[in-house]
Write a protein that holds these residues in place. Structure first.
Motif, PDB file in Angstrom:
ATOM      1  N   ARG A  28      41.372  -3.787  25.646  1.00  0.00           N
ATOM      2  CA  ARG A  28      40.007  -3.380  25.985  1.00  0.00           C
ATOM      3  C   ARG A  28      39.768  -2.031  25.329  1.00  0.00           C
ATOM      4  N   ALA A  29      38.694  -1.943  24.555  1.00  0.00           N
ATOM      5  CA  ALA A  29      38.293  -0.690  23.934  1.00  0.00           C
ATOM      6  C   ALA A  29      37.013  -0.215  24.619  1.00  0.00           C
ATOM      7  N   GLU A  36      31.997  -1.663  26.071  1.00  0.00           N
ATOM      8  CA  GLU A  36      33.394  -1.998  25.839  1.00  0.00           C
ATOM      9  C   GLU A  36      33.482  -3.241  24.984  1.00  0.00           C
ATOM     10  N   ALA A  44      42.832  -7.023  17.712  1.00  0.00           N
ATOM     11  CA  ALA A  44      43.025  -5.614  18.074  1.00  0.00           C
ATOM     12  C   ALA A  44      43.783  -4.890  16.964  1.00  0.00           C
ATOM     13  N   GLU A  48      42.133  -1.699  15.073  1.00  0.00           N
ATOM     14  CA  GLU A  48      42.617  -0.501  15.774  1.00  0.00           C
ATOM     15  C   GLU A  48      42.450   0.781  14.959  1.00  0.00           C
ATOM     16  N   ARG A  52      39.850   2.834  17.173  1.00  0.00           N
ATOM     17  CA  ARG A  52      40.491   3.647  18.212  1.00  0.00           C
ATOM     18  C   ARG A  52      39.981   5.094  18.269  1.00  0.00           C
ATOM     19  N   THR A  55      37.009   5.495  20.647  1.00  0.00           N
ATOM     20  CA  THR A  55      37.117   5.014  22.019  1.00  0.00           C
ATOM     21  C   THR A  55      37.507   6.111  22.985  1.00  0.00           C
ATOM     22  N   TRP A  58      41.696   3.117  25.258  1.00  0.00           N
ATOM     23  CA  TRP A  58      42.260   1.976  24.514  1.00  0.00           C
ATOM     24  C   TRP A  58      43.290   1.357  25.434  1.00  0.00           C
ATOM     25  N   ASP A  60      45.773  -1.301  26.195  1.00  0.00           N
ATOM     26  CA  ASP A  60      46.568  -2.258  25.440  1.00  0.00           C
ATOM     27  C   ASP A  60      47.562  -2.947  26.373  1.00  0.00           C
TER      28      ASP A  60
END
Length: 66
Positions: A28-29, A36, A44, A48, A52, A55, A58, A60
């Protein structure tokens, strides 16, 4: 000065699906700008590096795959 607290997001479930392909989501970002995105492990990894830095969280959970 403004301080914004972020609540820890809930664990991902089997009902959470990747926004790119519909597979089960493991990442989920939570975006700094709001909103989101959910990703399977494959997608991902693809996004990423670019996503990332944008965000706030992050989340994971790909470790649950092994």
């Amino acid at each position: 000065m403004s301080i914004t607290a972020l609540a820890e997001p809930a664990a991902l479930t089997r009902a959470d699906r990747c926004d790119r392909c519909g597979a089960q989501a493991y990442v989920r970002a939570v975006l700094e700008a709001g909103g989101e995105l959910l990703f399977c492990a494959h997608h991902a990894r693809d996004v990423e590096a670019a996503l990332r830095p944008k965000t706030a969280v992050w989340q994971d959970e790909t470790s649950s795959l092994s």
